[in-house]
Design an enzyme around this catalytic site. Structure first.
Site, PDB file in Angstrom:
ATOM      1  N   THR A 384       0.966  -1.250  -0.115  1.00 38.25           N
ATOM      2  CA  THR A 384      -0.126   0.216   0.443  1.00 38.25           C
ATOM      3  C   THR A 384       0.639   1.131   0.117  1.00 38.25           C
ATOM      4  O   THR A 384       1.866   1.522   0.165  1.00 38.25           O
ATOM      5  CB  THR A 384      -0.517   0.407   1.473  1.00 38.25           C
ATOM      6  OG1 THR A 384      -0.089  -0.027   2.442  1.00 38.25           O
ATOM      7  CG2 THR A 384      -1.838  -0.782   1.477  1.00 38.25           C
ATOM      8  N   ASP A 385      -0.062   2.071  -0.709  1.00 32.63           N
ATOM      9  CA  ASP A 385       0.746   3.819   0.081  1.00 32.63           C
ATOM     10  C   ASP A 385       1.115   4.871   1.457  1.00 32.63           C
ATOM     11  O   ASP A 385       0.825   5.643   1.085  1.00 32.63           O
ATOM     12  CB  ASP A 385       0.318   4.573  -1.220  1.00 32.63           C
ATOM     13  CG  ASP A 385       0.313   4.462  -2.561  1.00 32.63           C
ATOM     14  OD1 ASP A 385       1.419   3.395  -2.969  1.00 32.63           O
ATOM     15  OD2 ASP A 385      -1.028   3.924  -3.455  1.00 32.63           O
ATOM     16  N   SER A 410       1.149   8.929   4.585  1.00 30.30           N
ATOM     17  CA  SER A 410       0.062   9.034   3.782  1.00 30.30           C
ATOM     18  C   SER A 410       1.767   9.163   2.556  1.00 30.30           C
ATOM     19  O   SER A 410       2.413  10.079   2.829  1.00 30.30           O
ATOM     20  CB  SER A 410      -0.615   9.518   3.465  1.00 30.30           C
ATOM     21  OG  SER A 410      -0.149   9.888   1.839  1.00 30.30           O
ATOM     22  N   ARG A 411       2.382   7.956   1.422  1.00 36.17           N
ATOM     23  CA  ARG A 411       3.621   7.783   0.786  1.00 36.17           C
ATOM     24  C   ARG A 411       2.845   9.159  -0.279  1.00 36.17           C
ATOM     25  O   ARG A 411       3.930   9.400  -1.216  1.00 36.17           O
ATOM     26  CB  ARG A 411       3.553   6.957   0.620  1.00 36.17           C
ATOM     27  CG  ARG A 411       3.755   6.250   1.546  1.00 36.17           C
ATOM     28  CD  ARG A 411       5.155   4.763   0.746  1.00 36.17           C
ATOM     29  NE  ARG A 411       5.504   3.936   2.328  1.00 36.17           N
ATOM     30  CZ  ARG A 411       4.988   2.478   2.713  1.00 36.17           C
ATOM     31  NH1 ARG A 411       3.425   2.210   1.887  1.00 36.17           N
ATOM     32  NH2 ARG A 411       5.194   2.107   3.729  1.00 36.17           N
ATOM     33  N   VAL A 412       1.910   9.610  -0.423  1.00 34.18           N
ATOM     34  CA  VAL A 412       1.245  10.748  -1.432  1.00 34.18           C
ATOM     35  C   VAL A 412       1.317  11.866  -1.345  1.00 34.18           C
ATOM     36  O   VAL A 412       1.389  13.012  -1.167  1.00 34.18           O
ATOM     37  CB  VAL A 412      -0.206   9.875  -2.009  1.00 34.18           C
ATOM     38  CG1 VAL A 412      -0.138  11.506  -2.497  1.00 34.18           C
ATOM     39  CG2 VAL A 412      -0.179   8.835  -2.539  1.00 34.18           C
TER      40      VAL A 412
END
Length: 548
Positions: A384-385, A410-412
């Site tokens: 997951t991101d 959150s990698r975004v």
């Protein structure tokens, strides 16, 4: 009674003229062993892995093992009706589910059969359960926010359309509540939501459906239920069914979709059961070796699809392939589509209406005793991101949603936030991090200097501000105003017990007396100096009145 020879002759001639030779060939095998939803079949020599098969009692199955002399298959449904010696027919088709607008607002099982007593679902279209994930060129970066309505998430762990964000925590820490709030917050946004319940009690699923109905969220939601009383094969295919139903809207209508898998640890357990019954070699914790692939092939189907453009004569509707037989991928002005327009006078670039859709996944994983480093949790974290970690200690301390901001990520990041939120949320994370550090230090009973005490006060009020009732999602503009007031220190001298009331009254004050300022922020989605000055002035004046 006379026999009409002419009449009989004409009928026979007509039948002979209409006769068509049709040979129906089907491959048939026999069940040689059955138990716990798993069968061994002899005689299906040409059957393929993943193919759908039909049992004598009408039950559907799926081929999973191809062995030298037999085939291992799972029964999707009533396996007690399948007996040794029954015939099994190969269909030549992959497993698929009904899809389309008729599914929206319904509660179905993983094979698309209704469970809500609202009659049959009329829809001709079907979509395969297993579908190839889009490649790199077919995607675009995640930049569009998917607002959850939860202040702590939208400010510090933002989710974008096309992202995969894991919700992880022990049982009874509010994982499903976060997912349901997110669905409720999509009202009026044209997002199609799919809620997949895997291994939950039927009463729990009924409660979720009732909550969604109360908030008018079933108007844009499909609920797929494989309850704890259902067989392991149904629990195993449930997430793929939900994903297929969402994919239909993403690929054919260019819509934004949201898929919640609640929860994938139950699916992994169902798959482990099937694999052991099929005598596949067990690995770590008795899970089969391909348990990582089980989840990666599901979650990789989440994407924000690239937008396709075509060059067509001005004023003409878009047709697949465009006027000159080319379909363009990319943004006009950056790729050769723009050059083509210059060469073909009177042509224009038109966006393919079926492109640019998205599928956002919120998988849920249940941990035991907060063990995030267990096998399945670490697998899904790596796919997951980012993850939203819900902590039991915070939950029982009354901090709800019980999100541990330190571990959650959150990698975004800020790419999935509006500019106004991005501007104010940076200081929020720092305030909370400093607060957690100082809180542990202050428990030692040490005297703190004035600056540290200020940080402690600010942090305590921000924690209070981020608390939120269940099924009460906040609009993103209300979140910005609320967090701005806290981050700029307007709550620092208020008693903790008054923070929630101050926030509620402040947002009401903005809506009732200064709607033009709120609307300006909603339109711009960013806070320039002039607008910030107006907001600061309104908050200062309101605070004076509130204290009186």
């Amino acid at each position: 009674m006379r026999i009409q020879v002419d009449e009989i002759t004409s009928v026979i001639k007509q039948e002979i003229a209409q006769y068509q030779e049709q040979l129906e060939a089907s491959e048939v095998g026999r069940v040689i062993a059955v138990g716990d939803g798993v069968t061994q079949i002899y005689g299906l020599g040409d059957v393929k892995a993943g193919e759908m098969i039909e049992f004598e009692n009408g039950a559907i199955g799926q081929v999973m093992n191809l062995e030298e002399n037999s085939v291992g298959a799972v029964v999707l449904g009533d396996y007690l009706g399948v007996k040794e010696g029954d015939t099994v027919k190969a269909t030549g088709n992959l497993l698929s589910v009904p899809v389309g607008q008729a599914m929206v607002g319904r509660v179905v099982d993983p094979l698309g059969r209704p469970l809500d007593a609202k009659g049959a679902i009329v829809g001709e279209q079907r979509w395969p359960l297993e579908y190839t994930a889009p490649g790199i060129a077919a995607r675009q970066p995640v930049t569009e926010p998917l607002q959850t309505g939860i202040k702590a998430i939208d400010s510090m762990i933002p989710i974008g359309r096309g992202q995969r964000e894991l919700i992880i925590g022990d049982r009874k820490t509010g994982k499903t509540a976060v997912a349901i709030d997110t669905i409720i917050n999509q009202r009026g946004t044209d997002v199609i939501c799919v809620y997949v319940a895997i291994g939950l009690k039927e009463s729990t699923v009924a409660g979720v459906v009732e909550t969604l109905r109360e908030h008018n969220a079933m108007d844009y939601t499909i609920v797929v239920s494989a309850a704890s009383s259902d067989s392991a094969p149904l629990q195993y295919i449930a997430p793929y069914s939900g994903c297929a139903m969402a994919e239909f809207f993403m690929y054919t209508q260019g819509k934004a979709t949201l898929c919640i898998y609640d929860d994938l640890s139950k699916q992994a357990q169902a798959y482990r059961q099937l694999s052991l019954l099929l005598r596949r070699p067990p690995g770590r914790e008795a899970y089969p070796g391909d348990v990582f692939y089980l989840h990666s092939r599901l979650l990789e189907r989440s994407a924000k699809l690239a937008e396709r453009y075509a060059v067509v004569p001005a004023g003409q509707p878009y047709k697949e392939g465009g006027a000159n037989g080319k379909t363009y991928v990319g943004v006009p002005g950056k790729h050769e589509a723009a050059e083509d327009v210059k060469q073909h006078g009177g042509h224009e670039v038109v966006k393919d209406p079926t492109s640019g859709g998205s599928l956002t996944a919120l998988p849920v994983i249940e941990t035991l005793e907060g063990e995030v480093s267990a096998y399945i949790p670490t697998n899904v974290i790596s796919i997951t991101d980012g993850q939203i970690y819900l902590e039991p200690d915070l939950f029982f301390a009354g901090v709800r949603p019980a999100i541990n901001v330190g571990i959650s990520v959150s990698r975004v990041g800020g790419n999935a936030q509006i500019k106004a939120m991005k501007k104010i949320a940076g200081s929020l994370r720092l305030d909370l991090a400093a607060y957690r550090e100082l809180e542990a230090f202050a428990q030692l009973g040490t005297d703190l200097d004035a600056a540290s005490q200020r940080q402690l006060d600010r942090g305590a009020r921000m924690v209070e501000l981020l608390k939120q009732g269940q099924y009460k999602p906040y609009h993103v503009i209300d979140q910005v105003l609320s967090i701005y007031a806290g981050a700029k220190g307007y709550l620092d001298d208020l008693p903790l017990s008054q923070v929630a009331e101050f926030e509620e009254q402040l947002l009401k004050h903005f809506r009732d007396e200064f709607p033009e300022v709120r609307d300006e922020l909603a339109e711009k989605k960013e806070m320039d100096e002039a607008l910030e000055g107006k907001i600061t002035e309104i908050i200062k004046n309101f605070k004076t009145r509130f204290k009186q």
